[in-house]
Each structure stands twice: as structure tokens, then as C-alpha cells.
Design an enzyme around this catalytic site. Structure first.
Site, PDB file in Angstrom:
ATOM      1  CB  CYS A 173      -0.957   0.053   1.175  1.00  0.00           C
ATOM      2  SG  CYS A 173      -2.069  -1.348   1.326  1.00  0.00           S
ATOM      3  NE  ARG A 200       4.596   1.359   0.146  1.00  0.00           N
ATOM      4  CZ  ARG A 200       5.341   1.263   1.236  1.00  0.00           C
ATOM      5  NH1 ARG A 200       6.605   1.628   1.203  1.00  0.00           N
ATOM      6  NH2 ARG A 200       4.848   0.816   2.380  1.00  0.00           N
ATOM      7  CD1 TRP A 212      -1.753  -6.478  -0.189  1.00  0.00           C
ATOM      8  CD2 TRP A 212      -0.578  -6.213  -2.056  1.00  0.00           C
ATOM      9  NE1 TRP A 212      -1.214  -7.694  -0.511  1.00  0.00           N
ATOM     10  CE2 TRP A 212      -0.493  -7.569  -1.647  1.00  0.00           C
ATOM     11  CE3 TRP A 212       0.090  -5.816  -3.213  1.00  0.00           C
ATOM     12  CZ2 TRP A 212       0.237  -8.508  -2.360  1.00  0.00           C
ATOM     13  CZ3 TRP A 212       0.814  -6.758  -3.917  1.00  0.00           C
ATOM     14  CH2 TRP A 212       0.885  -8.083  -3.499  1.00  0.00           C
ATOM     15  CG  ASN A 215      -0.235   2.128   3.903  1.00  0.00           C
ATOM     16  OD1 ASN A 215      -1.195   2.172   3.148  1.00  0.00           O
ATOM     17  ND2 ASN A 215       0.938   2.660   3.593  1.00  0.00           N
ATOM     18  N   GLY A 216      -1.624  -1.147   6.632  1.00  0.00           N
ATOM     19  CA  GLY A 216      -1.511  -2.072   7.751  1.00  0.00           C
ATOM     20  C   GLY A 216      -2.711  -2.997   7.843  1.00  0.00           C
ATOM     21  CD  GLU A 246      18.518 -12.855  -4.131  1.00  0.00           C
ATOM     22  OE1 GLU A 246      18.159 -11.770  -4.626  1.00  0.00           O
ATOM     23  OE2 GLU A 246      17.935 -13.376  -3.160  1.00  0.00           O
ATOM     24  CE  LYS A 297      16.550 -10.489  -6.986  1.00  0.00           C
ATOM     25  NZ  LYS A 297      15.810 -11.094  -5.891  1.00  0.00           N
ATOM     26  CD  GLU A 316      11.816 -11.533  -6.570  1.00  0.00           C
ATOM     27  OE1 GLU A 316      11.063 -11.265  -5.625  1.00  0.00           O
ATOM     28  OE2 GLU A 316      13.032 -11.277  -6.562  1.00  0.00           O
ATOM     29  CG  HIS A 325      18.860 -37.260   0.085  1.00  0.00           C
ATOM     30  ND1 HIS A 325      18.950 -38.363   0.898  1.00  0.00           N
ATOM     31  CD2 HIS A 325      20.135 -36.825  -0.107  1.00  0.00           C
ATOM     32  CE1 HIS A 325      20.216 -38.581   1.203  1.00  0.00           C
ATOM     33  NE2 HIS A 325      20.957 -37.668   0.610  1.00  0.00           N
ATOM     34  CE  LYS A 336      12.636  -2.672  -3.099  1.00  0.00           C
ATOM     35  NZ  LYS A 336      13.544  -3.581  -3.832  1.00  0.00           N
TER      36      LYS A 336
END
Length: 612
Positions: free
Chosen positions: A2, A27, A76, A102-103, A485, A489, A492, A508, A607
Site C-alpha cells: 500500500c 510497493r 493492496w 496502511n496495515g 537468490e 529472482k 518472482e 534425496h 516491495k
């Protein structure tokens, strides 16, 4: 997650609000809205589902909304589906209170039921509407000031919030409150700004205040007044943001992510130079004494996402150089497993924004145990930076793309520096060896530049495998940490199913997923583990996998063993992650571009994750 903006001044508010919201698009959001007030006239609220472009079209780029005081929001969805009705701003039944938030309000249903009994009706499914109407309720019940109404509400609300609110009877004023969600306030030339992140107002002012947790503020006529939870006035120090507005722009690149990939050499150099004096590490600004460093019995690294992957690298480097036991925890799990922390330990919290909700909660948990805390953050004055005992600031500058690149790289530099200094102070490393390793760190930016000069080969490979359904990244030791990482990348921003595994774990269970054409990417920069990882890759190839191998120049000839080879310059193997990660960042970027996806704003992601 948000975005909030607010403005009071001498200019028309709506265009400034839209511009600020555009700087917060990274964001993540699904709807947007504005509330603008012109003097004593009623507030005008306009909302739209989808991208900010729809709101701009609806308001003629803000020209249709007249007024010099307003608030804006990109939402969001948490409570309630993405829709125009659920979009912010929200208002009380009679329009007395208008607000954005926000929250997450955890007890919103309980509060909603209370307000319904008091005669309030609800038009949306959001927790924000509940907060706005709760403020309206207390404002009318006690016939007090906005500060009185807000602080009564803050006591009743459980959860996290950053609130920006306007009151009918207080034209030309905006009131804000904060608990566990980021918010900054800016001021310049008789005008005030509200934002949930720096880029929204960087174009207008670099003079900002960070409002504290469980605090409120009033913005009016270029002045900001702060209040504690009791409603008493308090003081806050102004901070000047060092970033300039141009740093938050694309600078000729097609996407922020590619710009930020190219900014890594400078960001790494800036971070390293911030703690180097006459060729020696100087971490005195962090406040950790040599006695305290020598007394550290255990290091606990707590982080989320890419920052967690930095921690995974740090575990290998710190244990090998400084000989201190290191444990790495996902922040969202740390406090729920009731960790057994050594009082002589050090908890290192890694976060780009300094506002990551789970990491902040873990930091507070550690402090309750009485354990020393150190934050590695990029944003000066952020919540984690303010609350940690010691802070190592990275010098990445603003990072706009959701997929982190330069923040990750500067965090790696921070943990390398900590490892070297801890090793030197604890006499696990000689002065000569430490100086040689520092010199190697100083060479990293130039080596990064060489990798970027050869990015077209990665682009060609990415275009060939853009339609892959599955990808597996494998490695051992530090190479495994880099694989984590690289896999993140790819998944996402390209939406390809991708997993990273310690190469020795393939047999395994995972190798059963390998079939003709499966893409397997091996990272091989650790000389002692090279042959074992190459053997694991050969097992995948024999089952039909297409192999990409990433290793160092002049170390091994893997051309015959893999289908496509990528090389990075040689460096000390403790620091190989800093170079190996760049081709993997480029791979994710180019695959996303080849698929025509929104590189900087991938679906369902934000973000900064400022709620649990």
C-alpha cells in the site's frame, strides 16, 4: 505494501498526490483513490480499481479536483476484494472524517460490531472503514480535538497501521498516526507532505521527520506538531535525505530493475568506502566495542526473502573467518519457535527498508531477551534502524524495483565487513591477511562491471528458455546460498516454477522431477566443492536436463560438461556470491522481458512487506 501520500500547501493537491502515488507503484497495489478539500467545501473523493492510470484519467490528471489539502492511497487488498468500493480513502457516515490506512487491524470485526450497535453502517469490506468510523465515534463522543479522537482509537485498535485523516471541522489540516507501519512527514516552504516511503516526496523536499511508534502528528500551514499517546506535544528531530530525486528515476533504462543491476558496482563501492579509513575497516560508528566483539558467543541472523539469502552467505563467511557459530532464521519463524538465545549473543537483523514487519517483530523479541541487536538496513531513520542497538547502513540508495538487486549486494558487503572485523579483533585473522581481503573487496566493483559488459550472452540464453516450466538451481556451500537468490529472482518476476537445492540433496528426492528439457543451473565457484557439484549436474544431464553452469574464469573448463557456460571473474571464494549473483539477476530480468511481463511490479508482490 500500500502507499500513502498527503499534501497541504499553496499548490493544487491532486496533481501532487497523483505524482507521489506514481512513485509508490513499486510497493504493489490493486486500486487507488484521492480525497481533496478546497477550504471549507466538502471533501471530494474519487477512487478507481486497477492501475493508477485509471484514477488519473478519472480526475483529468488531478485537474478535476480543486483544493490545496488532500490525501491519496494505493491499496493492496487484505480485507475485502480489489474494488472501487473497497479502495481508499474511506469516510464516516456523514463525511465528518476521511482517512487512508496502511496495515492490518486485527480486531476490526469486534470494533465493527461495536460501531454497528452505535448506529454506524458500513459500505465496504475493509478494516480501514472501521478505523475511520471509530475515530469519528470518539470525536463525537468526547467532543474533543482530532488528537483526542485518534488517541482513543489507537488504544482500541490491535494490529498495525499508518493513518492519515482529515476532519470536516479542521480544514487545511491533516492528522496522522502510526503503529508498526512506515510513515514519513516532509516540510518545506510553508508546505507539508505525508508519505509511506521516501520516493513519494523526494521531488519536493528532502527535509523529513520519522514519526515514532504509537505517535500522532498534525500538519498545518507548513508546520508539523507531534504528540504522544497521551496527547501531549513532543519534539522530533528533522532528518535530511541524502538521495536526490534523480536517483529514484529510471535514468534512460527501460526498467528500474536493470538500472539498479547496473548501479551495483557504485552501491557496493559506496557501502565499502563508508566503513574504510586509510585502507582499514572502521566500524566505530556502529558503537560495538572490541570488548563486546570478543565477548560474542553466538550470532543469530534474522531476515526475510533476499535478505535471508544474504544471511545464508554470511553464515559460511562468518563461521569460516571469525570462527563464531552462526544461525540463520527466517524472521517470520524466529519468534514463534520461542528461540533459546544466549545472553552473550548478537542478533543481526537484515532489511532493505528497515520496516519489514516480521524482521521488526524479531528485533523486538530479541531485545526482550536482553540480547544485543545490530541492524543492516538501507533506510536511515527506519523503524529497525531506530530500535536496534547498533546499525550498519548500506549505501544502496533508493531501490524501486520489487525484485531486489543492489540492496542484496550491499548487504553482502556489510556482512563481509563484519566478518573481517570480527575475525581481526578476535585474532582469527592477521593484519596482513585482513588487508589482502579488504583489497579483494575493493576490486569487486570493477569485476562487477566486467560481468555487465557481457550481459548479451545471458540475454540470448534467457530468450531461448523463456518458456521453461521448471528450473532448478543447485550448488554447495556459498554456491547453494547464491542459488537460493538466483531461484527467487527467476520465479518472482518471470513466474516460472523454480527451486534451489543443495546439490547433495538431489538424490534425496528432487532428482525424480528431472526429465527431458528440464533446466538445471549449477553454481560452481567453490573449488573444494566444484567436482562434487559437477558430478550432481552430470546425473541430471543423464536424465535429460539442459545444463547451465556458472563458474569463474580460468578455474575450470566446464564447456564439455554443460550445455551453456557463464563465467565471472575470480575473487576470494568467501566473496564469490557478489559476482555469481549478477548473471542470475540478469537471467531473471531477461526471461521476464522476453515473456512481456511487468518486470518492476510483478503480480501479487510488494516491495516492502510491512504486515505479517
Amino acid at each position: 505494501m500500500c502507499g500513502i501520500v498527503g499534501f497541504i500547501g499553496n499548490h493544487q493537491a491532486a496533481p501532487i498526490l497523483l505524482d507521489g502515488l506514481s512513485k509508490l507503484e513499486y510497493r504493489g497495489y490493486d486500486s487507488a483513490g484521492l480525497a481533496v478539500r478546497d477550504g471549507d467545501a466538502p471533501v471530494q473523493i474519487v477512487k478507481a480499481k486497477g492501475r493508477l492510470k485509471a484514477l488519473a484519467e478519472k480526475t483529468n490528471d488531478g485537474e478535476a479536483l480543486k483544493g490545496t489539502c488532500g490525501i491519496g492511497h494505493t491499496r493492496w487488498a487484505t480485507h475485502g476484494e480489489p474494488s472501487e468500493t473497497n479502495a481508499h480513502p474511506h469516510c464516516s457516515d456523514d463525511g465528518n472524517v476521511v482517512g487512508v490506512h496502511n496495515g492490518i487491524i486485527e480486531n476490526y470485526q469486534e470494533l465493527r460490531d461495536k460501531l454497528v450497535k452505535k448506529g454506524y453502517t458500513f459500505y465496504s469490506s475493509t478494516d480501514t472503514e472501521v478505523a475511520v468510523k471509530l475515530i469519528d465515534y470518539y470525536y463525537k463522543k468526547y467532543e474533543g480535538t482530532p488528537v483526542d479522537a485518534i488517541n482513543h482509537s489507537m488504544v482500541r485498535i490491535r494490529g498495525s497501521y499508518a493513518l492519515a485523516v482529515m476532519f470536516k471541522e479542521y480544514p487545511g489540516e491533516i492528522y496522522v498516526a502510526r503503529k508498526d507501519s512506515p510513515m514519513i512527514l516532509g516540510v518545506t516552504d510553508g508546505e507539508c507532505y505525508v508519505a509511506s516511503d521516501v520516493p513519494a516526496i523526494l521531488k519536493y523536499t528532502r527535509n523529513v521527520y520519522y514519526i515514532g511508534n504509537m505517535e500522532m502528528a498534525r500538519l498545518k500551514e507548513g508546520q508539523i506538531t507531534f504528540y504522544n499517546l497521551d496527547g501531549d506535544e513532543i519534539t522530533r528531530e528533522m532528518t535530511q535525505i541524502e538521495w536526490n530525486a534523480e536517483a529514484a528515476e529510471k535514468g534512460g533504462f527501460e526498467h528500474f530493475m536493470m538500472k539498479e543491476i547496473h548501479e551495483q558496482p557504485k552501491a557496493v563501492s559506496d557501502t565499502l568506502n563508508s566503513v574504510l579509513k586509510s585502507g582499514r575497516l572502521d566500524l566505530t560508528e556502529m558503537g560495538l566495542t572490541e570488548e563486546e566483539i570478543c565477548a560474542i558467543s553466538q550470532i543469530y541472523i534474522v531476515a526475510c526473502g533476499s535478505a535471508y539469502h544474504v544471511g545464508a552467505v554470511a553464515q559460511y563467511v562468518m563461521e569460516d573467518l571469525a570462527e563464531i557459530p552462526v544461525r540463520v532464521d527466517v524472521a517470520s519463524e524466529f519468534r514463534y519457535r520461542k528461540p533459546l538465545l544466549d545472553k552473550n549473543g548478537l542478533v543481526i537483523v537484515v532489511s532493505q527498508s528497515g520496516e519489514t514487519a516480521d524482521s521488526l517483530a524479531a528485533l523486538r523479541e530479541a531485545k526482550e531477551y536482553g540480547v544485543k541487536t545490530l541492524a543492516i538496513v538501507n533506510v536511515i531513520g527506519s523503524s529497525i534502524a531506530r530500535e536496534a542497538d547498533h546499525v550498519f547502513y548500506t549505501m544502496a540508495g533508493p531501490e524501486i524495483a520489487v525484485a531486489t538487486t543492489k540492496a542484496y549486494s550491499t548487504q553482502l558487503i556489510a556482512v563481509y565487513c563484519l566478518a573481517l572485523q570480527f575475525a581481526l579483533v578476535r585474532k582469527k585473522l592477521s593484519e596482513e591477511k585482513c588487508a589482502a581481503l579488504i583489497a579483494e573487496l575493493q576490486s569487486l566493483p570493477g569485476k562487477m562491471e566486467k560481468i555487465l559488459e557481457d550481459k548479451e550472452r545471458i540475454q540470448w540464453f534467457a530468450s531461448k528458455y523463456a518458456m521453461a516450466k521448471d528450473a532448478f538451481f543447485i550448488g554447495r556451500g556459498i554456491d547453494y546460498s547464491v542459488s537460493l537468490e538466483g531461484s527467487l529472482k527467476l520465479k518472482e518476476i518471470s513466474y516460472i516454477h523454480s527451486e534451489a537445492y543443495a546439490a547433495g540433496e538431489l538424490k534425496h528426492g528432487t532428482i525424480s522431477l528431472i526429465e527431458d528439457g528440464t533446466l538445471v543451473i549449477g553454481v560452481l565457484t567453490q573449488s573444494q566443492l566444484y567436482e562434487k557439484t559437477l558430478s550432481n549436474m552430470a546425473e541430471c544431464k543423464s536424465r535429460g536436463a539442459y545444463l547451465m553452469g556458472l563458474t569463474s574464469y580460468g578455474k575450470y573448463d566446464i564447456e564439455d560438461a554443460v550445455n551453456f557456460a557463464v563465467y565471472v571473474p575470480r575473487t576470494d571464494e568467501h566473496f564469490s556470491a557478489s559476482l555469481a549473483v549478477i548473471p542470475l539477476q540478469l537471467l531473471g530480468y531477461y526471461v521476464s522481458v522476453a515473456k512481456g511481463l511487468d518486470v518492476d511490479k510483478p503480480r501479487n508482490l510488494a516491495k516492502s512487506v510491512t504486515v505479517e
